[in-house]
Design a protein around this motif. Structure first.
Motif, mmCIF file in Angstrom:
data_model
loop_
_atom_site.group_PDB
_atom_site.id
_atom_site.type_symbol
_atom_site.label_atom_id
_atom_site.label_comp_id
_atom_site.label_asym_id
_atom_site.label_seq_id
_atom_site.Cartn_x
_atom_site.Cartn_y
_atom_site.Cartn_z
ATOM 1 N N PHE A 70 30.926 34.923 33.323
ATOM 2 C CA PHE A 70 31.354 34.114 34.463
ATOM 3 C C PHE A 70 30.642 34.562 35.728
ATOM 4 O O PHE A 70 30.122 33.743 36.489
ATOM 5 N N ARG A 71 30.621 35.865 35.957
ATOM 6 C CA ARG A 71 29.994 36.398 37.171
ATOM 7 C C ARG A 71 28.508 36.070 37.244
ATOM 8 O O ARG A 71 27.955 35.877 38.324
ATOM 9 N N LYS A 72 27.829 36.047 36.084
ATOM 10 C CA LYS A 72 26.395 35.749 36.042
ATOM 11 C C LYS A 72 26.108 34.252 36.200
ATOM 12 O O LYS A 72 24.986 33.882 36.494
ATOM 13 N N SER A 73 27.104 33.437 35.996
ATOM 14 C CA SER A 73 26.906 31.987 36.057
ATOM 15 C C SER A 73 26.884 31.500 37.509
ATOM 16 O O SER A 73 27.109 32.265 38.449
ATOM 17 N N SER A 74 26.646 30.215 37.671
ATOM 18 C CA SER A 74 26.653 29.612 39.011
ATOM 19 C C SER A 74 28.066 29.242 39.457
ATOM 20 O O SER A 74 28.258 28.814 40.596
ATOM 21 N N LEU A 75 29.051 29.401 38.594
ATOM 22 C CA LEU A 75 30.414 28.966 38.916
ATOM 23 C C LEU A 75 31.026 29.649 40.142
ATOM 24 O O LEU A 75 31.628 28.964 40.968
ATOM 25 N N LEU A 78 29.959 28.068 43.236
ATOM 26 C CA LEU A 78 30.500 26.716 43.389
ATOM 27 C C LEU A 78 31.974 26.747 43.783
ATOM 28 O O LEU A 78 32.635 25.711 43.814
ATOM 29 N N GLY A 79 32.490 27.957 44.026
ATOM 30 C CA GLY A 79 33.885 28.093 44.450
ATOM 31 C C GLY A 79 34.887 28.120 43.310
ATOM 32 O O GLY A 79 36.092 28.059 43.537
ATOM 33 N N LYS A 80 34.390 28.225 42.082
ATOM 34 C CA LYS A 80 35.299 28.278 40.923
ATOM 35 C C LYS A 80 35.882 29.686 40.793
ATOM 36 O O LYS A 80 35.215 30.674 41.077
ATOM 37 N N GLU A 81 37.115 29.768 40.382
ATOM 38 C CA GLU A 81 37.800 31.053 40.228
ATOM 39 C C GLU A 81 38.055 31.325 38.751
ATOM 40 O O GLU A 81 38.197 30.408 37.948
ATOM 41 N N LEU A 82 38.141 32.593 38.439
ATOM 42 C CA LEU A 82 38.436 33.020 37.078
ATOM 43 C C LEU A 82 39.769 33.746 37.081
ATOM 44 O O LEU A 82 39.973 34.663 37.879
ATOM 45 N N TYR A 83 40.665 33.315 36.232
ATOM 46 C CA TYR A 83 41.960 33.972 36.069
ATOM 47 C C TYR A 83 41.984 34.615 34.692
ATOM 48 O O TYR A 83 41.629 33.983 33.702
ATOM 49 N N VAL A 84 42.386 35.878 34.646
ATOM 50 C CA VAL A 84 42.433 36.606 33.384
ATOM 51 C C VAL A 84 43.866 37.027 33.118
ATOM 52 O O VAL A 84 44.517 37.613 33.981
ATOM 53 N N ASN A 85 44.338 36.716 31.931
ATOM 54 C CA ASN A 85 45.689 37.088 31.513
ATOM 55 C C ASN A 85 45.584 38.058 30.350
ATOM 56 O O ASN A 85 44.837 37.813 29.411
ATOM 57 N N VAL A 86 46.302 39.146 30.437
ATOM 58 C CA VAL A 86 46.362 40.087 29.319
ATOM 59 C C VAL A 86 47.814 40.159 28.893
ATOM 60 O O VAL A 86 48.673 40.614 29.656
ATOM 61 N N ILE A 87 48.075 39.705 27.708
ATOM 62 C CA ILE A 87 49.438 39.678 27.203
ATOM 63 C C ILE A 87 49.777 41.045 26.622
ATOM 64 O O ILE A 87 48.929 41.709 26.027
ATOM 65 N N GLU A 88 50.988 41.483 26.824
ATOM 66 C CA GLU A 88 51.381 42.834 26.379
ATOM 67 C C GLU A 88 51.248 43.024 24.878
ATOM 68 O O GLU A 88 51.084 44.145 24.407
ATOM 69 N N TYR A 89 51.294 41.957 24.122
ATOM 70 C CA TYR A 89 51.152 42.072 22.668
ATOM 71 C C TYR A 89 49.782 42.580 22.263
ATOM 72 O O TYR A 89 49.574 42.964 21.120
ATOM 73 N N ALA A 90 48.821 42.551 23.177
ATOM 74 C CA ALA A 90 47.469 43.001 22.846
ATOM 75 C C ALA A 90 47.457 44.465 22.446
ATOM 76 O O ALA A 90 46.602 44.900 21.693
ATOM 77 N N ILE A 91 48.405 45.238 22.961
ATOM 78 C CA ILE A 91 48.442 46.673 22.675
ATOM 79 C C ILE A 91 49.595 46.965 21.721
ATOM 80 O O ILE A 91 50.726 46.565 21.963
ATOM 81 N N ASP A 92 49.282 47.660 20.648
ATOM 82 C CA ASP A 92 50.299 48.064 19.679
ATOM 83 C C ASP A 92 51.289 48.983 20.390
ATOM 84 O O ASP A 92 50.924 50.040 20.903
ATOM 85 N N GLU A 93 52.530 48.588 20.437
ATOM 86 C CA GLU A 93 53.558 49.315 21.186
ATOM 87 C C GLU A 93 53.681 50.771 20.743
ATOM 88 O O GLU A 93 53.850 51.663 21.559
ATOM 89 N N LYS A 94 53.564 51.024 19.437
ATOM 90 C CA LYS A 94 53.683 52.397 18.938
ATOM 91 C C LYS A 94 52.568 53.280 19.474
ATOM 92 O O LYS A 94 52.788 54.400 19.898
ATOM 93 N N LYS A 95 51.338 52.763 19.469
ATOM 94 C CA LYS A 95 50.213 53.536 19.994
ATOM 95 C C LYS A 95 50.342 53.747 21.489
ATOM 96 O O LYS A 95 50.047 54.808 22.015
#
Length: 102
Positions: A70-75, A78-95
């Motif tokens: 995204f950062r390397k692109s022309s977006l 052009l005023g486009k924004e990037l939103y990133v979501n990281v859901i807690e399920y991505a990380i194994d709770e035990k670890k």
């Protein structure tokens, strides 16, 4: 606004141990990619942050690569924004709990 798809992270958390005879939904990164990716979190051999190894690194790397593209692109110009979501399920709770207790 754009947002990279993060559904694999959700499914990885839900199916951490796999489904039936299958392994985990999201396999870990190959060892050489893991080592290279985790090296980003070190500065002069000092740990900047603790990131446990595991399948979630595949999600983090995917998001990291998406952000770079995204950062390397022309977006951004052009005023486009990037939103990133990281859901807690991505990380194994035990670890995560084990890492935080040390």
């Amino acid at each position: 606004a754009l947002s990279p798809m993060n559904e694999p992270a959700h499914l990885a958390g839900v199916f951490t141990d796999g489904l039936g005879n299958f392994g985990p939904f999201l396999p870990p990164l190959p060892p050489n990619m893991t080592k290279e990716y985790l090296s980003r979190f070190y500065v002069d051999d000092i740990t900047v942050t603790q990131v446990p190894d595991g399948p979630h690194l595949r999600v983090f790397k995917w998001l990291d690569d998406s952000i770079d593209e995204f950062r390397k692109s022309s977006l951004p110009k052009l005023g486009k924004e990037l939103y990133v979501n990281v859901i807690e399920y991505a990380i194994d709770e035990k670890k995560h709990d084990k890492m935080c207790s040390t």
